[in-house]
Motif scaffolding. Structure first.
Motif, PDB file in Angstrom:
ATOM      1  N   GLY A  26      14.341  23.444  -8.212  1.00  0.00           N
ATOM      2  CA  GLY A  26      15.470  23.588  -9.122  1.00  0.00           C
ATOM      3  C   GLY A  26      16.231  22.295  -9.372  1.00  0.00           C
ATOM      4  N   ALA A  27      15.635  21.168  -8.998  1.00  0.00           N
ATOM      5  CA  ALA A  27      16.268  19.868  -9.261  1.00  0.00           C
ATOM      6  C   ALA A  27      16.336  19.620 -10.771  1.00  0.00           C
ATOM      7  CB  ALA A  27      15.477  18.747  -8.590  1.00  0.00           C
ATOM      8  N   ASP A  28      17.288  18.792 -11.176  1.00  0.00           N
ATOM      9  CA  ASP A  28      17.434  18.486 -12.601  1.00  0.00           C
ATOM     10  C   ASP A  28      16.289  17.628 -13.140  1.00  0.00           C
ATOM     11  OD1 ASP A  28      19.757  19.988 -12.953  1.00  0.00           O
ATOM     12  OD2 ASP A  28      21.043  18.327 -12.372  1.00  0.00           O
ATOM     13  N   ALA A  29      15.664  16.852 -12.268  1.00  0.00           N
ATOM     14  CA  ALA A  29      14.509  16.041 -12.679  1.00  0.00           C
ATOM     15  C   ALA A  29      13.223  16.777 -12.295  1.00  0.00           C
ATOM     16  CB  ALA A  29      14.544  14.683 -11.992  1.00  0.00           C
ATOM     17  N   PRO A  30      12.193  16.680 -13.124  1.00  0.00           N
ATOM     18  CA  PRO A  30      10.932  17.344 -12.778  1.00  0.00           C
ATOM     19  C   PRO A  30      10.223  16.625 -11.632  1.00  0.00           C
ATOM     20  CG  PRO A  30      10.653  16.031 -14.754  1.00  0.00           C
ATOM     21  CD  PRO A  30      12.111  15.964 -14.395  1.00  0.00           C
ATOM     22  N   PRO A  31       9.289  17.306 -10.976  1.00  0.00           N
ATOM     23  CA  PRO A  31       8.529  16.646  -9.917  1.00  0.00           C
ATOM     24  C   PRO A  31       7.674  15.514 -10.496  1.00  0.00           C
ATOM     25  CG  PRO A  31       7.645  18.846 -10.353  1.00  0.00           C
ATOM     26  CD  PRO A  31       8.881  18.699 -11.176  1.00  0.00           C
ATOM     27  N   ALA A  32       7.425  14.495  -9.685  1.00  0.00           N
ATOM     28  CA  ALA A  32       6.632  13.339 -10.128  1.00  0.00           C
ATOM     29  C   ALA A  32       5.248  13.757 -10.609  1.00  0.00           C
ATOM     30  CB  ALA A  32       6.532  12.305  -9.009  1.00  0.00           C
ATOM     31  N   TRP A  33       4.651  14.722  -9.937  1.00  0.00           N
ATOM     32  CA  TRP A  33       3.303  15.146 -10.350  1.00  0.00           C
ATOM     33  C   TRP A  33       3.304  15.667 -11.784  1.00  0.00           C
ATOM     34  CZ3 TRP A  33       2.626  20.146 -11.863  1.00  0.00           C
ATOM     35  CH2 TRP A  33       3.435  21.141 -11.307  1.00  0.00           C
ATOM     36  N   PHE A  34       4.385  16.313 -12.201  1.00  0.00           N
ATOM     37  CA  PHE A  34       4.469  16.836 -13.562  1.00  0.00           C
ATOM     38  C   PHE A  34       4.584  15.689 -14.569  1.00  0.00           C
ATOM     39  CE2 PHE A  34       6.957  18.469 -17.181  1.00  0.00           C
ATOM     40  CZ  PHE A  34       6.060  19.413 -17.647  1.00  0.00           C
ATOM     41  N   VAL A  35       5.387  14.701 -14.238  1.00  0.00           N
ATOM     42  CA  VAL A  35       5.537  13.534 -15.126  1.00  0.00           C
ATOM     43  C   VAL A  35       4.190  12.815 -15.237  1.00  0.00           C
ATOM     44  CG1 VAL A  35       6.787  11.375 -15.489  1.00  0.00           C
ATOM     45  CG2 VAL A  35       7.990  13.349 -14.552  1.00  0.00           C
ATOM     46  N   ASN A  36       3.462  12.712 -14.117  1.00  0.00           N
ATOM     47  CA  ASN A  36       2.148  12.073 -14.141  1.00  0.00           C
ATOM     48  C   ASN A  36       1.162  12.834 -15.027  1.00  0.00           C
ATOM     49  OD1 ASN A  36       2.904   9.952 -12.484  1.00  0.00           O
ATOM     50  ND2 ASN A  36       2.182  10.943 -10.621  1.00  0.00           N
ATOM     51  N   LEU A  37       1.143  14.150 -14.931  1.00  0.00           N
ATOM     52  CA  LEU A  37       0.165  14.879 -15.746  1.00  0.00           C
ATOM     53  C   LEU A  37       0.573  14.938 -17.209  1.00  0.00           C
ATOM     54  CD1 LEU A  37       1.044  18.009 -16.484  1.00  0.00           C
ATOM     55  CD2 LEU A  37       0.381  18.408 -14.151  1.00  0.00           C
ATOM     56  N   GLN A  38       1.867  14.743 -17.506  1.00  0.00           N
ATOM     57  CA  GLN A  38       2.260  14.616 -18.913  1.00  0.00           C
ATOM     58  C   GLN A  38       1.689  13.320 -19.489  1.00  0.00           C
ATOM     59  OE1 GLN A  38       6.610  15.244 -18.432  1.00  0.00           O
ATOM     60  NE2 GLN A  38       6.338  16.732 -20.071  1.00  0.00           N
ATOM     61  N   ALA A  39       1.638  12.282 -18.664  1.00  0.00           N
ATOM     62  CA  ALA A  39       1.071  11.006 -19.107  1.00  0.00           C
ATOM     63  C   ALA A  39      -0.450  11.082 -19.198  1.00  0.00           C
ATOM     64  CB  ALA A  39       1.497   9.883 -18.156  1.00  0.00           C
ATOM     65  N   ALA A  64      -4.548  19.876 -17.738  1.00  0.00           N
ATOM     66  CA  ALA A  64      -3.244  20.505 -17.525  1.00  0.00           C
ATOM     67  C   ALA A  64      -2.489  20.591 -18.841  1.00  0.00           C
ATOM     68  CB  ALA A  64      -2.444  19.678 -16.521  1.00  0.00           C
ATOM     69  N   ARG A  65      -1.795  21.697 -19.023  1.00  0.00           N
ATOM     70  CA  ARG A  65      -0.922  21.859 -20.182  1.00  0.00           C
ATOM     71  C   ARG A  65       0.234  22.768 -19.784  1.00  0.00           C
ATOM     72  NH1 ARG A  65      -1.290  26.791 -22.533  1.00  0.00           N
ATOM     73  NH2 ARG A  65      -3.120  28.069 -22.071  1.00  0.00           N
ATOM     74  N   VAL A  66       1.310  22.663 -20.537  1.00  0.00           N
ATOM     75  CA  VAL A  66       2.466  23.522 -20.311  1.00  0.00           C
ATOM     76  C   VAL A  66       2.239  24.842 -21.043  1.00  0.00           C
ATOM     77  CG1 VAL A  66       4.950  23.772 -20.736  1.00  0.00           C
ATOM     78  CG2 VAL A  66       4.022  21.576 -19.980  1.00  0.00           C
ATOM     79  N   ALA A  67       2.571  25.940 -20.390  1.00  0.00           N
ATOM     80  CA  ALA A  67       2.452  27.254 -21.021  1.00  0.00           C
ATOM     81  C   ALA A  67       3.283  27.282 -22.299  1.00  0.00           C
ATOM     82  CB  ALA A  67       2.942  28.336 -20.066  1.00  0.00           C
ATOM     83  N   THR A  68       2.750  27.902 -23.331  1.00  0.00           N
ATOM     84  CA  THR A  68       3.470  28.031 -24.601  1.00  0.00           C
ATOM     85  C   THR A  68       4.626  29.019 -24.430  1.00  0.00           C
ATOM     86  OG1 THR A  68       2.185  29.906 -25.413  1.00  0.00           O
ATOM     87  CG2 THR A  68       1.287  27.686 -25.859  1.00  0.00           C
ATOM     88  N   PRO A  69       5.593  28.986 -25.345  1.00  0.00           N
ATOM     89  CA  PRO A  69       6.700  29.957 -25.273  1.00  0.00           C
ATOM     90  C   PRO A  69       6.217  31.413 -25.275  1.00  0.00           C
ATOM     91  CG  PRO A  69       7.281  28.175 -26.758  1.00  0.00           C
ATOM     92  CD  PRO A  69       5.828  27.981 -26.406  1.00  0.00           C
ATOM     93  N   ASP A  70       5.118  31.685 -25.961  1.00  0.00           N
ATOM     94  CA  ASP A  70       4.581  33.052 -25.975  1.00  0.00           C
ATOM     95  C   ASP A  70       3.941  33.426 -24.645  1.00  0.00           C
ATOM     96  OD1 ASP A  70       5.393  33.463 -28.583  1.00  0.00           O
ATOM     97  OD2 ASP A  70       3.430  33.037 -29.454  1.00  0.00           O
ATOM     98  N   GLU A  71       3.291  32.473 -23.991  1.00  0.00           N
ATOM     99  CA  GLU A  71       2.603  32.731 -22.720  1.00  0.00           C
ATOM    100  C   GLU A  71       3.545  32.773 -21.523  1.00  0.00           C
ATOM    101  OE1 GLU A  71      -1.592  30.348 -22.863  1.00  0.00           O
ATOM    102  OE2 GLU A  71       0.224  29.116 -22.841  1.00  0.00           O
ATOM    103  N   LYS A  72       4.587  31.961 -21.587  1.00  0.00           N
ATOM    104  CA  LYS A  72       5.389  31.703 -20.395  1.00  0.00           C
ATOM    105  C   LYS A  72       5.998  32.938 -19.731  1.00  0.00           C
ATOM    106  CE  LYS A  72       8.993  29.006 -18.273  1.00  0.00           C
ATOM    107  NZ  LYS A  72      10.111  28.121 -18.420  1.00  0.00           N
ATOM    108  N   PRO A  73       6.602  33.881 -20.468  1.00  0.00           N
ATOM    109  CA  PRO A  73       7.246  34.995 -19.766  1.00  0.00           C
ATOM    110  C   PRO A  73       6.306  35.742 -18.812  1.00  0.00           C
ATOM    111  CG  PRO A  73       7.955  34.956 -22.050  1.00  0.00           C
ATOM    112  CD  PRO A  73       6.843  33.943 -21.920  1.00  0.00           C
TER     113      PRO A  73
END
Length: 139
Positions: free
Chosen positions: A68-81, A98-107
């Protein structure tokens, strides 16, 4: 030697890899763990992370919560790159994207993850950052 249930971070990853997940796959409160391999976006070095996961329609889901930190984990920033990662589940190590779940998938995906780790709901309340569900698809 203590059980991997008591381990976090690098010691957990090391035990998991040494035993092909025999010690480390099963973790607290009935959760299951995978190892995510990313590349440091600055260093280019391989990074390893033990993460709670669930399978969903042949894919692996993880949550980029960082408690719940305000900054994302380093691993997430790395996989975005670089979304080309490797995943290890027990003794099976494979390339994935790796990809982020879409707004439709996420719930649905969030609910599935919070079912095994209810703290995710509390983590989301602690931050204004929208905590993403990351979908790991075998390449």
């Amino acid at each position: 030697m203590s059980s991997a249930i008591e381990l976090h971070g690098d010691p957990h990853v090391e035990r998991y890899l040494e035993t092909d997940g025999e010690d480390g796959f099963h973790w607290r409160n009935g959760t299951e763990i995978l190892i995510l391999f990313t590349r440091g976006r600055k260093s280019g070095h391989e990074r390893t992370h033990a993460l709670i996961f669930r399978e969903h329609e042949g894919k692996h889901l993880v949550v980029a919560s960082k408690g719940g930190a305000d900054a994302p984990p380093a691993w997430f920033v790395n996989l975005q790159a670089d979304p080309h990662v490797e995943v290890q589940v027990k003794g099976d190590r494979f390339p994935a994207r790796a990809r982020v779940a879409t707004p439709d998938e996420k719930p649905e995906m969030w609910a599935k993850m919070a079912e095994v780790w209810p703290d995710y709901d509390e983590y989301q309340k602690k931050t204004d950052r929208e905590i993403p569900v990351v979908v790991l698809e075998r390449a």
